[in-house]
Design a protein around this motif. Structure first.
Motif, mmCIF file in Angstrom:
data_model
loop_
_atom_site.group_PDB
_atom_site.id
_atom_site.type_symbol
_atom_site.label_atom_id
_atom_site.label_comp_id
_atom_site.label_asym_id
_atom_site.label_seq_id
_atom_site.Cartn_x
_atom_site.Cartn_y
_atom_site.Cartn_z
ATOM 1 N N LYS A 287 18.123 -19.025 29.238
ATOM 2 C CA LYS A 287 18.210 -17.830 28.377
ATOM 3 C C LYS A 287 18.095 -16.583 29.239
ATOM 4 O O LYS A 287 18.818 -15.622 29.081
ATOM 5 C CB LYS A 287 17.062 -17.854 27.370
ATOM 6 N N THR A 288 17.101 -16.601 30.131
ATOM 7 C CA THR A 288 17.036 -15.552 31.154
ATOM 8 C C THR A 288 16.845 -16.264 32.488
ATOM 9 O O THR A 288 16.202 -17.308 32.560
ATOM 10 C CB THR A 288 15.867 -14.563 30.930
ATOM 11 N N LEU A 289 17.448 -15.686 33.517
ATOM 12 C CA LEU A 289 17.459 -16.357 34.820
ATOM 13 C C LEU A 289 16.931 -15.415 35.905
ATOM 14 O O LEU A 289 17.436 -14.302 36.069
ATOM 15 C CB LEU A 289 18.897 -16.786 35.149
ATOM 16 N N TYR A 290 15.913 -15.872 36.588
ATOM 17 C CA TYR A 290 15.331 -15.087 37.673
ATOM 18 C C TYR A 290 15.410 -15.855 38.981
ATOM 19 O O TYR A 290 15.241 -17.076 38.995
ATOM 20 C CB TYR A 290 13.853 -14.773 37.387
ATOM 21 N N ILE A 291 15.619 -15.106 40.040
ATOM 22 C CA ILE A 291 15.557 -15.697 41.381
ATOM 23 C C ILE A 291 14.407 -14.989 42.074
ATOM 24 O O ILE A 291 14.315 -13.753 42.022
ATOM 25 C CB ILE A 291 16.872 -15.462 42.133
ATOM 26 N N THR A 292 13.521 -15.755 42.677
ATOM 27 C CA THR A 292 12.363 -15.112 43.288
ATOM 28 C C THR A 292 12.047 -15.706 44.654
ATOM 29 O O THR A 292 12.304 -16.893 44.893
ATOM 30 C CB THR A 292 11.146 -15.166 42.329
ATOM 31 N N ALA A 293 11.509 -14.898 45.525
ATOM 32 C CA ALA A 293 11.195 -15.325 46.897
ATOM 33 C C ALA A 293 10.571 -14.143 47.630
ATOM 34 O O ALA A 293 10.504 -13.049 47.078
ATOM 35 C CB ALA A 293 12.476 -15.751 47.613
ATOM 36 N N ILE A 338 14.440 -19.576 39.738
ATOM 37 C CA ILE A 338 14.818 -20.290 40.971
ATOM 38 C C ILE A 338 14.030 -19.658 42.104
ATOM 39 O O ILE A 338 14.113 -18.445 42.327
ATOM 40 C CB ILE A 338 16.320 -20.180 41.243
ATOM 41 N N ALA A 339 13.224 -20.469 42.769
ATOM 42 C CA ALA A 339 12.373 -19.945 43.843
ATOM 43 C C ALA A 339 12.887 -20.457 45.181
ATOM 44 O O ALA A 339 13.145 -21.648 45.338
ATOM 45 C CB ALA A 339 10.938 -20.385 43.621
ATOM 46 N N PHE A 340 13.032 -19.541 46.132
ATOM 47 C CA PHE A 340 13.419 -19.909 47.501
ATOM 48 C C PHE A 340 12.181 -19.777 48.384
ATOM 49 O O PHE A 340 11.513 -18.742 48.352
ATOM 50 C CB PHE A 340 14.443 -18.920 48.067
ATOM 51 N N SER A 341 11.903 -20.798 49.183
ATOM 52 C CA SER A 341 10.811 -20.660 50.148
ATOM 53 C C SER A 341 10.958 -21.705 51.242
ATOM 54 O O SER A 341 11.079 -22.889 50.946
ATOM 55 C CB SER A 341 9.462 -20.827 49.450
ATOM 56 N N GLN A 342 10.987 -21.251 52.469
ATOM 57 C CA GLN A 342 11.058 -22.190 53.580
ATOM 58 C C GLN A 342 9.844 -23.102 53.552
ATOM 59 O O GLN A 342 9.951 -24.315 53.544
ATOM 60 C CB GLN A 342 11.141 -21.402 54.897
ATOM 61 N N SER A 343 8.665 -22.472 53.516
ATOM 62 C CA SER A 343 7.419 -23.245 53.624
ATOM 63 C C SER A 343 7.043 -23.931 52.326
ATOM 64 O O SER A 343 6.381 -24.966 52.337
ATOM 65 C CB SER A 343 6.280 -22.312 54.010
ATOM 66 N N GLY A 344 7.428 -23.344 51.211
ATOM 67 C CA GLY A 344 6.975 -23.860 49.915
ATOM 68 C C GLY A 344 5.501 -23.593 49.695
ATOM 69 O O GLY A 344 4.880 -24.159 48.799
#
Ligand code: G6P
Length: 588
Positions: A287-293, A338-344
């Motif tokens: 419904k709503t889409l966020y990308i975060t990092a 959607i979360a981007f993270s090398q290390s997590g």
């Protein structure tokens, strides 16, 4: 931001600990230290500086004992001093603790402890933990119960390893919102912030969950949950190899990792179709889409947002992780993050997804570290498959993120994702050939106080990334921005000889970016063009190969990474360990 490594074994552990310490040094390099127990005495050697310097001064590797723990610090509470370095011990050297995280209520705990006669030697929150555990241990005489009750008094985040002077047979670990991993070896057990610490000794790992406590002996591990009940957990195997954590023939990890990218783009593209499809379905349904990092990962997220908005016509917002909660009004049931993270393990990212989940959102993540907190707390995840990234500045993880994001967007667009990309890999190899030109550039510009990076459209996040890399590694002030914004302020800063990098692949925005380059040149700037097509406006020009539009950020970022690296070396900075920064920022 701090690195922990502990080991219980049959033979002396100092050598193994020192090796592990060097491998987790990227997590913090203000100070370091080691503690072992031998002959009924707990010994601590620690100090300010890099691991090698402390080893030189204090000879940690010569410490005796078949149990020990070590720590690299990135200061949060308390200045960078010898006393504030970890391990910290309680009164009478009964308990030793190393810690990653922040104990928010340490002031209050410290007051209470002081009133009961405890004396403190450092300004850290960590020392308080040692005293709290000691009080509990004197009461229960049980290391596990003492640690469990002590952690219940702590507010904030922690990953701790605890040793008890009268129990040289065991070590206790506990975590909340900071990573702690058990390595299961043969008559040798490890506790560490990162699997890199013990790769080569074992590839069998157990990722502890929040509020769990583990007791390690040389023969095994016992894990209990916050209620004290035993938790059964099978070790999982990690795919990283010992050779992944060496510098090979490169002077620095950062340079090695930049040069690995022809391989990175291939391995990142090898993904299970079902996982890619699961991401795509979630995106389509959101419904709503966020990308975060945060940091570099955020720039990869911006690229994904651009393609989703422009090509897939799906509205996506990209928000830096530390700010996501400010957008809570649009987060709820039916939202996807959607979360981007090398290390997590980046605290801002973990906090953002935690808040989003509380509000009912589903979380899908793109991470490099399998078993990381982010991967485990997500509804779905994909791995970057680019091997460990040791250099503090993210390089190959960025290109891997772009590859993975592209696969997802392609799937959203209904295309089949391709496993492996020979064409892209060859283009990256080609792009890496600019190394000599970049060195020349550095010779000319390394003493300039400011650098600018501009681009348009899909290239804009790469301009931000170029500026971030240069700041991180060379400490030169740099700004990245959309070229269209120049005339709204930044042009005022352009003087004769100001270096401005213009990222300008042929295609969509090429002509407009050339106009910006002309504007800059007219005001005296030295325009440095990065493109597949030369032009007279560029004072210096770095050619990168022509690739499909979705891959342009990958070939363009290569000269920018090399620029930052060579500028750091020329300015006598350590590119692997830039000042004041840590690779894995596990505090808010
Ligand atoms: C730190 C590192 C950056 C990195 C950022 C996000 O600030 O120094 O290089 O981009 O964290 O890290 P992550 O592991 O979440 O990608």
């Amino acid at each position: 931001m701090c690195g922990i490594v502990g080991c219980v074994a049959e033979e002396p552990v100092a050598g193994v600990l020192l090796e592990g310490l060097r491998r987790v040094e990227y997590r913090g390099y203000d100070s370091a230290g080691m503690a072992t127990i031998e002959g009924g005495a707990l010994e601590v050697r620690k100090g300010v500086g890099r691991v090698s310097e402390i080893e030189e001064r204090r000879k940690m590797s010569a410490m005796a004992g078949t149990i020990g723990m070590a720590h690299t610090r990135w200061a949060t509470h308390g200045r960078v001093t010898d006393e504030n370095a970890h391990p910290h011990t309680s009164c009478g050297e009964l308990v030793a603790v190393v810690h990653n995280g922040i104990v928010e209520n340490y002031g209050q705990l410290k007051k209470g402890l002081a009133s009961r006669g405890h004396r403190f030697r450092s300004e850290t929150d960590t020392e308080v933990i040692a005293h709290v555990v000691e009080e509990e241990y004197r009461r229960s005489k049980d290391p596990l119960r003492a640690t469990l009750s002590a952690t219940k008094k702590l507010k904030g985040q922690y990953a701790i390893a605890v040793m008890f002077q009268d129990r040289p047979d065991l070590m206790v670990g506990a975590r909340k919102d900071a990573p702690l991993i058990v390595g299961v070896g043969e008559k040798k057990m490890f506790l560490a912030s990162d699997v890199l610490a013990f790769i080569g000794h074992t590839d069998r790992t157990i990722f502890l969950d929040n509020r769990e406590v583990a007791v390690l002996t040389k023969d095994g591990v016992k894990i209990v949950g916050p209620d004290g009940r035993s938790v059964k957990r099978r070790p999982t195997q990690v795919a990283w190899e010992l050779s992944d954590v060496s510098k090979s023939d490169f002077a620095h990890y950062t340079l090695k990792e930049i040069n690995e990218q022809p391989q990175t783009v291939v391995s990142a593209s090898i993904q299970e179709t079902e996982r890619v499809e699961a991401f795509a379905r979630a995106i389509r349904k959101a419904k709503t889409l966020y990308i975060t990092a945060s940091g570099t990962s955020y720039h990869a997220g911006l690229l994904m947002k651009f393609r989703l908005n422009k090509e897939a016509r799906i509205r996506a917002e990209a928000v830096v992780a530390g700010e996501l909660k400010e957008h809570a009004g649009f987060l709820g049931r039916g939202s996807v993050v959607i979360a981007f993270s090398q290390s997590g393990e980046t605290a801002d990212v973990l906090e953002a997804v935690k808040e989003a989940k509380k509000l009912g959102a589903k979380v899908y993540s793109i991470v490099n570290a399998a078993g990381s907190t982010l991967a485990r707390e997500s509804d779905g995840f994909m791995l970057l498959n680019c091997g460990p990234e040791v250099g503090v500045a993210a390089t190959k993880s960025f290109t891997a993120q772009v590859v993975v994001a592209n696969l997802v967007v392609d799937a959203v667009l209904g295309g089949r994702h391709s496993n492996g990309s020979k064409e892209l890999s060859e283009a990256v190899t080609e792009a890496l050939k600019c190394d000599g030109q970049v060195r020349d550039l550095v010779k000319e510009y390394m003493d300039r106080p400011d650098f600018y990076f501009v681009a348009r459209g899909y290239e804009s996040p790469v301009a931000l990334e170029g500026a971030l890399k240069l700041k991180e590694l060379s400490y030169i002030h740099a700004e990245g921005m959309a070229a269209s914004e120049l005339k709204h302020g930044t042009l005022a800063l352009i003087e004769k000889g100001t270096p401005v990098v213009v990222l300008n692949p042929t295609g969509g925005t090429h002509a407009d970016s050339l106009s910006s380059a002309e504007e800059l040149k007219a005001r005296g700037a030295d325009v440095i063009g990065i493109s597949d097509a030369a032009d007279d406006v560029y004072r210096r020009f770095i050619r990168v190969p022509k690739v499909q539009p979705k891959f342009t950020p990958i070939v363009e970022v290569i000269p920018l990474q090399l620029l930052a690296y060579h500028a750091a070396v020329a300015r006598k900075n350590d590119p692997d360990y830039p000042r004041n920064l840590a690779k894995s920022v596990t505090v808010k």
